[in-house]
Structures are given as C-alpha cells and as structure tokens.
Design a protein around this motif. Structure first.
Motif, PDB file in Angstrom:
ATOM      1  N   PHE A   1       0.888  -1.175   0.195  1.00  0.00           N
ATOM      2  CA  PHE A   1       0.058   0.122  -0.114  1.00  0.00           C
ATOM      3  C   PHE A   1       0.779   1.194  -0.012  1.00  0.00           C
ATOM      4  O   PHE A   1       2.052   1.345   0.373  1.00  0.00           O
ATOM      5  N   SER A   2       0.346   2.328  -0.595  1.00  0.00           N
ATOM      6  CA  SER A   2       1.117   3.532  -0.614  1.00  0.00           C
ATOM      7  C   SER A   2       0.631   4.489   0.418  1.00  0.00           C
ATOM      8  O   SER A   2       1.230   5.533   0.689  1.00  0.00           O
ATOM      9  N   ARG A   3      -0.561   4.334   1.036  1.00  0.00           N
ATOM     10  CA  ARG A   3      -1.075   5.124   2.322  1.00  0.00           C
ATOM     11  C   ARG A   3      -1.342   4.103   3.541  1.00  0.00           C
ATOM     12  O   ARG A   3      -2.069   2.974   3.290  1.00  0.00           O
ATOM     13  N   ARG A   4      -1.009   4.556   4.722  1.00  0.00           N
ATOM     14  CA  ARG A   4      -1.385   3.853   5.841  1.00  0.00           C
ATOM     15  C   ARG A   4      -2.821   3.716   6.059  1.00  0.00           C
ATOM     16  O   ARG A   4      -3.217   2.622   6.698  1.00  0.00           O
ATOM     17  N   SER A   5      -3.758   4.674   5.611  1.00  0.00           N
ATOM     18  CA  SER A   5      -5.135   4.497   5.740  1.00  0.00           C
ATOM     19  C   SER A   5      -5.784   3.304   4.874  1.00  0.00           C
ATOM     20  O   SER A   5      -6.664   2.716   5.137  1.00  0.00           O
ATOM     21  N   LYS A   6      -5.167   3.347   3.738  1.00  0.00           N
ATOM     22  CA  LYS A   6      -5.870   2.227   3.079  1.00  0.00           C
ATOM     23  C   LYS A   6      -5.205   0.785   3.617  1.00  0.00           C
ATOM     24  O   LYS A   6      -5.941  -0.121   3.550  1.00  0.00           O
ATOM     25  N   LEU A   7      -4.095   0.748   4.134  1.00  0.00           N
ATOM     26  CA  LEU A   7      -3.399  -0.456   4.731  1.00  0.00           C
ATOM     27  C   LEU A   7      -4.639  -0.737   6.005  1.00  0.00           C
ATOM     28  O   LEU A   7      -5.053  -1.908   6.363  1.00  0.00           O
ATOM     29  N   HIS A   8      -4.957   0.012   6.765  1.00  0.00           N
ATOM     30  CA  HIS A   8      -5.923  -0.050   7.769  1.00  0.00           C
ATOM     31  C   HIS A   8      -7.332  -0.537   7.316  1.00  0.00           C
ATOM     32  O   HIS A   8      -7.922  -1.437   7.959  1.00  0.00           O
ATOM     33  N   ILE A   9      -7.933   0.234   6.551  1.00  0.00           N
ATOM     34  CA  ILE A   9      -9.257  -0.535   5.694  1.00  0.00           C
ATOM     35  C   ILE A   9      -9.096  -1.838   5.261  1.00  0.00           C
ATOM     36  O   ILE A   9      -9.995  -2.870   5.649  1.00  0.00           O
ATOM     37  N   HIS A  10      -7.901  -2.216   4.767  1.00  0.00           N
ATOM     38  CA  HIS A  10      -7.509  -3.369   4.241  1.00  0.00           C
ATOM     39  C   HIS A  10      -7.593  -4.671   5.435  1.00  0.00           C
ATOM     40  O   HIS A  10      -8.166  -5.561   5.439  1.00  0.00           O
ATOM     41  N   GLN A  11      -6.790  -4.126   6.552  1.00  0.00           N
ATOM     42  CA  GLN A  11      -7.011  -4.899   7.704  1.00  0.00           C
ATOM     43  C   GLN A  11      -8.156  -4.847   8.347  1.00  0.00           C
ATOM     44  O   GLN A  11      -8.423  -6.052   9.136  1.00  0.00           O
ATOM     45  N   LYS A  12      -8.996  -3.949   8.452  1.00  0.00           N
ATOM     46  CA  LYS A  12     -10.341  -4.132   9.117  1.00  0.00           C
ATOM     47  C   LYS A  12     -11.264  -5.188   8.151  1.00  0.00           C
ATOM     48  O   LYS A  12     -11.980  -5.624   8.568  1.00  0.00           O
ATOM     49  N   LEU A  13     -11.029  -5.255   6.694  1.00  0.00           N
ATOM     50  CA  LEU A  13     -11.537  -6.332   5.997  1.00  0.00           C
ATOM     51  C   LEU A  13     -11.068  -7.608   6.155  1.00  0.00           C
ATOM     52  O   LEU A  13     -11.527  -8.531   5.548  1.00  0.00           O
ATOM     53  N   ARG A  14     -10.229  -7.716   6.909  1.00  0.00           N
ATOM     54  CA  ARG A  14      -9.440  -8.900   7.260  1.00  0.00           C
ATOM     55  C   ARG A  14      -8.638  -9.561   5.904  1.00  0.00           C
ATOM     56  O   ARG A  14      -9.024 -10.877   5.899  1.00  0.00           O
ATOM     57  N   CYS A  15      -8.192  -8.696   5.111  1.00  0.00           N
ATOM     58  CA  CYS A  15      -7.656  -9.239   3.908  1.00  0.00           C
ATOM     59  C   CYS A  15      -8.505  -9.867   3.040  1.00  0.00           C
ATOM     60  O   CYS A  15      -8.232 -10.664   1.980  1.00  0.00           O
ATOM     61  N   GLY A  16     -10.025  -9.503   3.391  1.00  0.00           N
ATOM     62  CA  GLY A  16     -10.938 -10.283   2.109  1.00  0.00           C
ATOM     63  C   GLY A  16     -11.522 -11.559   2.815  1.00  0.00           C
ATOM     64  O   GLY A  16     -12.173 -12.179   1.896  1.00  0.00           O
ATOM     65  N   GLN A  17     -11.037 -11.953   3.948  1.00  0.00           N
ATOM     66  CA  GLN A  17     -11.540 -13.151   4.593  1.00  0.00           C
ATOM     67  C   GLN A  17     -12.963 -13.418   4.578  1.00  0.00           C
ATOM     68  O   GLN A  17     -13.437 -14.528   4.217  1.00  0.00           O
ATOM     69  N   ASP A  18     -13.812 -12.438   4.983  1.00  0.00           N
ATOM     70  CA  ASP A  18     -15.388 -12.504   4.698  1.00  0.00           C
ATOM     71  C   ASP A  18     -15.825 -12.279   3.592  1.00  0.00           C
ATOM     72  O   ASP A  18     -17.318 -12.013   3.473  1.00  0.00           O
ATOM     73  N   PHE A  19     -15.146 -12.009   2.301  1.00  0.00           N
ATOM     74  CA  PHE A  19     -15.505 -11.975   0.949  1.00  0.00           C
ATOM     75  C   PHE A  19     -15.967 -13.555   0.650  1.00  0.00           C
ATOM     76  O   PHE A  19     -15.520 -14.494   1.158  1.00  0.00           O
ATOM     77  N   SER A  20     -17.320 -13.285  -0.237  1.00  0.00           N
ATOM     78  CA  SER A  20     -17.733 -14.484  -0.920  1.00  0.00           C
ATOM     79  C   SER A  20     -18.018 -14.471  -2.135  1.00  0.00           C
ATOM     80  O   SER A  20     -18.163 -13.322  -2.925  1.00  0.00           O
ATOM     81  N   VAL A  21     -18.139 -15.797  -2.837  1.00  0.00           N
ATOM     82  CA  VAL A  21     -18.878 -15.808  -4.138  1.00  0.00           C
ATOM     83  C   VAL A  21     -19.700 -16.874  -4.151  1.00  0.00           C
ATOM     84  O   VAL A  21     -19.755 -17.925  -3.584  1.00  0.00           O
ATOM     85  N   ASP A  22     -20.672 -16.659  -4.783  1.00  0.00           N
ATOM     86  CA  ASP A  22     -22.169 -17.507  -4.974  1.00  0.00           C
ATOM     87  C   ASP A  22     -22.439 -17.389  -6.484  1.00  0.00           C
ATOM     88  O   ASP A  22     -22.186 -16.720  -7.163  1.00  0.00           O
ATOM     89  N   SER A  23     -23.238 -18.242  -6.804  1.00  0.00           N
ATOM     90  CA  SER A  23     -23.936 -18.085  -8.257  1.00  0.00           C
ATOM     91  C   SER A  23     -25.338 -18.369  -8.026  1.00  0.00           C
ATOM     92  O   SER A  23     -25.998 -19.160  -7.252  1.00  0.00           O
ATOM     93  N   MET A  24     -26.125 -17.826  -9.109  1.00  0.00           N
ATOM     94  CA  MET A  24     -27.482 -18.042  -9.368  1.00  0.00           C
ATOM     95  C   MET A  24     -27.540 -19.223 -10.559  1.00  0.00           C
ATOM     96  O   MET A  24     -26.951 -19.173 -11.655  1.00  0.00           O
ATOM     97  N   HIS A  25     -28.344 -20.123 -10.201  1.00  0.00           N
ATOM     98  CA  HIS A  25     -28.719 -21.120 -11.054  1.00  0.00           C
ATOM     99  C   HIS A  25     -29.685 -20.552 -12.537  1.00  0.00           C
ATOM    100  O   HIS A  25     -30.188 -19.628 -12.305  1.00  0.00           O
ATOM    101  N   ALA A  26     -29.281 -21.048 -13.403  1.00  0.00           N
ATOM    102  CA  ALA A  26     -29.531 -20.443 -14.785  1.00  0.00           C
ATOM    103  C   ALA A  26     -30.955 -20.565 -15.139  1.00  0.00           C
ATOM    104  O   ALA A  26     -31.575 -19.374 -15.573  1.00  0.00           O
ATOM    105  N   ASP A  27     -32.009 -20.894 -14.299  1.00  0.00           N
ATOM    106  CA  ASP A  27     -33.355 -20.876 -14.240  1.00  0.00           C
ATOM    107  C   ASP A  27     -34.080 -20.176 -13.385  1.00  0.00           C
ATOM    108  O   ASP A  27     -35.194 -19.943 -13.350  1.00  0.00           O
TER     109      ASP A  27
END
Length: 427
Positions: A331-357
């Motif tokens: 990161f180039s700013r501490r504030s962005k690193l702080h936000i990234h850490q609050k998001l736990r490096c994306g640990q709580d991000f998810s991916v799902d899919s909708m059935h075609a129908d």
C-alpha cells in the motif's frame, strides 16, 4: 494517480495580501493544485481563507428533491440499494469502476446525514458469465468519518475486482472479456446519536483515518483541559463563529485549526484558523475544529502538539515498504492498509452463483434520480421474489398482460442470467 506524491501547503505573505496554495511533487515535477487556492488581506485572520472558499463550500448541501428522497429512505428504513446499467455489458469493470468512484461514495455520504456518526456497508456485484450469474460480495466495513468514504469504497472495489479476476482466471470456461457487470447491490446500516446531549462526547466522533497516523493529532498525553473549560471554549467559539464570522478576540488564548480536503488529490490537511499571541508563562493550548458532513460544528479535538511541528516532512519520500503482514499486499497509504486490515484481507468476502433457471425480482423500488448518482439507483423496499423461468414473463412481452406472475405497480429490479437480464421496469 495521487498515491505516490509529496504535498506541501504554502502560505505566502506579501505587503497587502496573504495567499494559500497547495503544491505536490510527483515523478520529479512540481504541480500546482487548481482547487486549493485562496487569497485574503494581510491583516485578516486565517479563518477567512476557509470561510470564503473552503469549509462553507465543502459541506454537503442537498436540494429539496434530494432531501425529499432521503426523508423517504429514512421513513421506510431502506438499507439496500441497487445500481443498474444495461449499457455496460461490453466491459466487465466499466460500470463498476464508475459507480465505485462516484455513485456509491455519494450514496454513503448521503447516509451520513441527520445525526449519523458512522455507516457500515457491504458491496455485492452480479457478474454475468455466459449462462449464469456469479455474485461476489464483500465483507462488512464500518466507516467512522465521512472523509473516509472514498478510500473505503476504493479499497473494497480493488479487493472485489482482484477476486473476480482470480476466480475467472481459474475457470477454463470464462474470461474477463466474456463477462459483464450490470447490477451492484449496496447494503448500508447507519449508526446514529441523539440530536442533543451526545454532541459533546468525543467518543462518538472519530478522526479521519488519514489523520489518525499523524503524530500529535491523536496523542493527548499532557492535555489537561477540564470539561468545564472545554465547554466554555466551545461556547466562545460558536458565539464568535456565528456573530463575528470567524473573527476571534485577541484575548482568546488558544490556537484553533481547521480541517480541509483537496478536491483534486482527496488529501486531508490541517490549517490554521485562529492563532493567538503566546504568553511565555503559559503556552497556548491547541484544538482541531471538527465538523459534520453538512459543515456544522461537532466538537473540539485537543492537540498535544502545535500544528507547525507535526506538519509532514516535505523532503521525505513517499512510503515504499508499507504492506500487510498477513497477505503481503503493498500500500502507498497507511489509511488504505488500515481499511484492508479491517476487512481481514478479504477473509469475509464470498462468491456464489444463481442457477440459470432462477430469476430474482425486487418490486416497488424507490427510484433515485440519475442526476444524483450518475447511473440508475433504486432503494429496495420489499423482500425479493425468487422464481423459475418457467413462471417468468419474458422481457419482450407486455408485463402488464395476464400471466402466472403478478408484478406490482412500480419500478422493479430484475436479476437473471446474461440472456434474460432486464433493466428496471416502470408501470
């Protein structure tokens, strides 16, 4: 573009005028900021720089129409919003990039109205990948200051796009060129305080992230102002601000500073507001004036160090080795690193899919004017309806005709696969 630069905020005194301007060095060149400039008479207090062109113009002012929409959002307790754009099918990141740069930050700033001290949001994007819809969703992120909105949304956007790219690169069927994003869902919760009684409690009002790392701005060691002294100073400040337009009496033995944001680089900086003559026996105390998003006074934040000695060293180079210890992202700013850490490096991000129908329909949405958020935006007022395409009226048909599906009057947001997706329908 503005992550790797060294800023300086300069006051130039001449015989009859005092000029303030913002400069920054980037890639060996000096740039003059076109938006941070002010000139006042030499005998005027520094507060006149910000009252004439800074603080007053930075407060968020809503039109009557915008205020009416916000009143409906509050009355109906709307917390889910969709941004939609059918024209963005030709490029995956075009619509999402524009909306995360402007539309979503503007929406979150709206949510900071009416005694809101923080917002918590998450973002979901619906990726049309051939015959299915992939749903990438971020973790929830709390934003404690309205000046942190742009960076917070920017970090979430970058992390989501990285996950989309990684996911698609691992698939043998789809590539970035074959996908598009035409729907974005934002869920927002507001943290509010009562209008009276809590406004003076500093625990409710955080400093912006860009300032929290500055030495002297958050440290209050040695600050000994009592609650009664602070209340007296607050009353004196408000009185002279309202009645004297920022002219404070010479015997007001404190140094007051204001907070400004560059509209070009989005950088925050502390500026002098009222500087009193110092008595040798008793040094002046220093306070930072904090206002809400409307430009209205919130509180005085005591500083342990005069601002002159905590200004950024303009000869230093930008931070080069700032990275997350867990995932090694730089990161180039501490504030962005702080936000990234609050998001736990994306640990709580998810991916799902909708059935075609499967088709999702959100009925009776609240339309928000395109002039506000650039792209079509709709507040969700009812739970979604899920059905299969066998029950679904094709978008080429007249939705008002008799069918097995009864669609209520009002705008609708439809989520389906790439062949059957539809913009919002009006009745």
């Amino acid at each position: 573009m503005f992550d790797e630069f060294i800023s300086s905020f300069v006051f130039t005194n001449e015989e009859t005028t005092q000029t303030f301007h913002h400069q920054w060095f980037s890639q060996g060149q000096l740039h003059e900021c076109a938006t941070c400039y002010s000139s006042i008479d030499a005998d005027e207090p520094p507060s006149q720089h910000w009252l004439r062109g800074g603080e007053a113009s930075q407060g968020l002012q809503l039109t009557k129409q915008q205020q009416a929409v916000l009143d409906i959002i509050e009355a109906r307790r709307i917390e889910t919003f969709f941004f939609c754009d059918e024209s963005s099918k030709d490029k995956l990141e075009h619509f999402m990039g524009e909306t995360c740069a402007r539309g979503i930050p503007d929406l979150l700033r709206w949510m900071f109205q009416n005694n809101t001290v923080a917002v918590e949001f998450n973002l979901a994007c619906y990726v049309n990948a051939m015959d299915q819809v992939l749903i990438f969703q971020s973790g929830s992120l709390r934003v404690d200051h309205h000046y942190d909105v742009d960076e917070s949304v920017g970090v979430v956007y970058e992390m989501l796009m990285q996950r989309i790219e990684n996911y698609l690169s691992c698939s043998s069927e789809y590539g970035m060129a074959e996908c598009s994003i035409t729907r974005l869902k934002v869920q927002v919760k507001r943290i509010r305080v009562e209008a009276e009684g809590q406004s003076a409690d500093s625990s409710f009002f955080a400093l912006p992230l860009q300032l929290q790392e500055e030495e002297g701005l958050t440290a209050t060691t040695g600050c000994s102002t009592s609650e009664s002294e602070l209340a007296s100073l607050r009353s004196a400040y408000l009185k002279h601000f309202r009645e004297c337009n920022g002219y404070f009496p010479p015997n007001m033995r404190v140094n007051l500073y204001g907070l400004q944001q560059c509209k070009t680089t989005k950088e925050l900086y502390v500026v002098p507001y009222h500087i009193s003559e110092t008595l040798q026996q008793l040094p002046n105390k220093n306070f930072l004036i904090l206002n809400n998003i409307m430009g209205q006074f919130q509180r005085l934040h005591e500083l342990s160090t005069p601002v002159n000695s905590i200004e950024r060293d303009q000869t230093s180079s930008p931070l080069k080795d700032l990275h997350c210890r867990r995932c090694r992202t730089k990161f180039s700013r501490r504030s962005k690193l702080h936000i990234h850490q609050k998001l736990r490096c994306g640990q709580d991000f998810s991916v799902d899919s909708m059935h075609a129908d499967i088709v999702e329909i959100y009925e009776q949405c609240l339309p928000i004017s395109r002039s506000v958020f650039q792209h079509a935006c709709y507040g969700i007022t009812k739970p979604k309806t899920i059905m299969r395409k066998g029950q679904f009226v094709p978008i080429e048909c007249d939705w008002r005709s008799e069918s097995s599906v009864k669609v209520q009057h009002g705008p609708c947001v439809v989520i389906s696969n790439a062949q059957h997706s539809s913009p919002c329908k009006f009745y």
